[in-house]
Design an enzyme around this catalytic site. Structure first.
Site, PDB file in Angstrom:
ATOM      1  N   LYS A 113       0.954  -1.092   0.137  1.00 12.07           N
ATOM      2  CA  LYS A 113       0.075  -0.029   0.127  1.00 12.07           C
ATOM      3  C   LYS A 113       1.024   1.339   0.055  1.00 12.07           C
ATOM      4  O   LYS A 113       0.623   2.277  -0.483  1.00 12.07           O
ATOM      5  CB  LYS A 113      -0.904   0.000   1.068  1.00 12.07           C
ATOM      6  CG  LYS A 113      -2.059  -1.124   0.831  1.00 12.07           C
ATOM      7  CD  LYS A 113      -2.908  -1.114   1.851  1.00 12.07           C
ATOM      8  CE  LYS A 113      -4.224  -2.302   1.334  1.00 12.07           C
ATOM      9  NZ  LYS A 113      -3.711  -3.735   1.578  1.00 12.07           N
TER      10      LYS A 113
HETATM   11  C1  LIG Z   1      -4.310  -4.569   1.062  1.00 13.06           C
HETATM   12  C2  LIG Z   1      -3.523  -5.974   0.927  1.00 13.06           C
HETATM   13  C3  LIG Z   1      -3.816  -6.814   0.045  1.00 13.06           C
HETATM   14  C4  LIG Z   1      -5.124  -6.864  -0.794  1.00 13.06           C
HETATM   15  O1  LIG Z   1      -5.031  -5.673  -1.818  1.00 13.06           O
HETATM   16  P1  LIG Z   1      -6.377  -5.316  -2.530  1.00 13.06           P
HETATM   17  O2  LIG Z   1      -5.981  -4.344  -3.442  1.00 13.06           O
HETATM   18  O3  LIG Z   1      -7.277  -4.899  -1.325  1.00 13.06           O
HETATM   19  O4  LIG Z   1      -7.025  -6.300  -3.705  1.00 13.06           O
HETATM   20  C5  LIG Z   1      -2.971  -7.808  -0.293  1.00 13.06           C
HETATM   21  N1  LIG Z   1      -1.971  -8.093   0.500  1.00 13.06           N
HETATM   22  C6  LIG Z   1      -1.658  -7.227   1.562  1.00 13.06           C
HETATM   23  C7  LIG Z   1      -0.542  -7.214   2.276  1.00 13.06           C
HETATM   24  C8  LIG Z   1      -2.183  -6.076   1.568  1.00 13.06           C
HETATM   25  O5  LIG Z   1      -2.027  -5.050   2.398  1.00 13.06           O
END
Ligand SMILES: *Cc1c(COP(=O)(O)O)cnc(C)c1O
Length: 469
Positions: A113
């Site tokens: 993120k």
């Molecule tokens: C947020 C997240 C996901 C999922 O991503 P999306 O964009 O919600 O599909 C997968 N792995 C980690 C470690 C995350 O923080």
């Protein structure tokens, strides 16, 4: 470039009009009116670009209301080796049998993120200064999103962050990451309750339109278009690293929850990047896998939503999914309204028509699901094969990638978090604690800034009011 809503509101909006917004006024999500097509000459030229140069080329196609020199400056201060660990920003590592890991989790909070949120922080600060406005970001988190938002917005002018989290329920590492921030504009609020209580409070405060306007309350959740756009860049970067020529195809396997990450892959593919398959990997919360297998999208009740060892993928519905469905139904907003505003509002599911199901294969999606036992076995097998420790979310990706691999087509698994964040599962799989990056060693011992509050929207409002007035 103008932006439209998936539910039909066609008021033309520029990038900076939607940057600070969540949902469109009609309840839809914003998308560009079209995806620019990247021709062969352009793709050839992009192959040799650095990550920030590539980001500038791609973002410029979608952002035409920030002067080029300013956008360049924002990108250059975001995608640096100091913040993301290497000059490549998202380096690839071969893990054998035609599989690659693309590292997206070397940012400040050790999850992918950061890739988008770090840019969003700089864009917010820029746009708020340009407008002479302030923004108070209110959010609820059970871990990754909240910390990524706080590390992106800490110390930024014009922004405060009020982040609610369930008291005592985040991992000790996640708590330490967030609560050790000493920046005056970051406010951690631990709510005596569960994550749903935190979300309910955010909704209650946001539904008080007068309070929301008076105190300029905003969000940074995963439906924000700028976040998705920032993620498009690393699909191009990964493609160039895993191939020698633009005649080749690759596939991507994406550990998925809210469909934000893989939706960026869909945008990259729609722009003409030679992606063969976009593989959605889910955990036991398999809303997306079920959809791609059956054509039925069924939102889960809270009681049906499992708490798993890849917690950032524990979703009951996929909040970005409507964007893909808009494209799937030929951008027919009336059909999107019918599916999302009517069928989902009345029941909990919808099914594609036969004609829509027939269109599905041209978008290149495939899917699979993974369980706790699969994660543990996959972490072990990747470690045994090449000595690399992967986190449980990435393990879901590798497990499903292996099922979906095709001879001669490189498969890039997006590494969405560092194993250090999820030590318990690593210990279960490998019998040893994962190594921690130097910056995160000993963070549990740092002084903390956090207030504990009852699950009461009124109390949260008074807390915000006292700090922003
Ligand atoms: C947020 C997240 C996901 C999922 O991503 P999306 O964009 O919600 O599909 C997968 N792995 C980690 C470690 C995350 O923080």
């Amino acid at each position: 470039m103008k932006y439209v809503s998936t539910r039909g509101d066609a008021t033309p909006r520029a990038f900076s009009d939607i940057l600070l917004e969540g949902l469109a006024p009609d309840g839809g999500l914003y998308l560009p009116e079209r995806y620019p097509h990247i021709d062969a000459a352009t793709l050839a030229r992009w192959r040799s670009l650095s990550y920030p140069d590539l980001a500038f080329e791609i973002l410029s196609l979608y952002i035409d209301d920030i002067p080029a020199a300013d956008l360049r400056g924002l990108i250059d201060k975001t995608y640096t080796a100091a913040i993301f660990g290497t000059p490549e920003i998202t380096p690839l590592k071969a893990i054998g049998d035609g599989l690659w890991l693309q590292a997206l989790s070397n940012g400040p909070t050790l999850a992918f993120k950061d890739m988008a949120m770090q840019l969003l922080g700089n864009l917010f600060e820029y746009e708020l200064a340009r407008r002479g406005e302030r923004l108070n970001v209110l959010g609820a988190t059970s871990g990754d999103t909240g910390s990524a938002a706080e590390y992106a917005l800490r110390g930024k002018r014009g922004v405060n962050v009020f982040m609610l989290s369930p008291h005592g329920r985040m991992s000790p590492f996640q708590q330490a990451q967030m609560f050790s921030l000493q920046d005056a504009n970051i406010h951690n609020i631990a709510i005596e309750g569960v994550f749903d209580d935190c979300q309910d409070i955010v909704k209650a405060v946001s539904n008080d339109l007068d309070f929301k306007r008076r105190h300029r309350i905003g969000t940074v959740n995963s439906i924000n278009w700028a976040r998705l756009l920032a993620q498009v860049v690393y699909y191009f970067a990964g493609y160039f690293r895993a191939t020698r020529s633009n005649d080749e195809q690759v596939s991507f396997a994406v550990p998925s929850g809210n469909f934000g990450n893989i939706c960026a892959g869909h945008v990259a593919r729609s722009m003409g990047l030679p992606i063969r398959k976009l593989v959605a990997a889910t955990n036991e919360n398999d809303v997306l896998d079920e959809f791609f297998r059956t054509g039925t999208y069924r939102v889960r009740a809270a009681s049906e939503t499992h708490e798993t060892s890849s917690p950032s993928m524990d979703i009951s519905k996929a909040s970005n999914f409507e964007r893909f469905v808009f494209d799937l139904v030929g951008r027919d907003a009336a059909r999107v309204r019918e599916l999302f505003a009517q069928r989902l509002a009345q029941g909990s599911a919808f099914s594609l028509s036969a004609a829509e199901r027939d269109r599905l294969p041209r978008f290149g999606f495939a899917s699979g699901r993974s369980t706790h036992a699969d994660r543990v076995a996959t972490i072990r097998s990747v470690f045994d094969a090449c000595g690399v420790t992967i986190d449980p979310h990435t393990a879901d990706g590798v497990k499903v990638a292996r099922e979906q691999q095709e001879p001669g087509v490189p498969m890039i698994v997006l590494e969405t978090a560092q194993p250090a964040k999820f030590a318990a599962t690593i210990v279960e799989a490998l019998g040893v604690e994962p190594a921690r990056p130097a910056a995160q060693r000993g963070i549990e011992a740092l002084p903390r800034r956090c207030v504990v509050m009852a699950a009461d929207a009124g109390a949260v409002k008074r807390f915000i009011e006292a700090r922003v007035a």
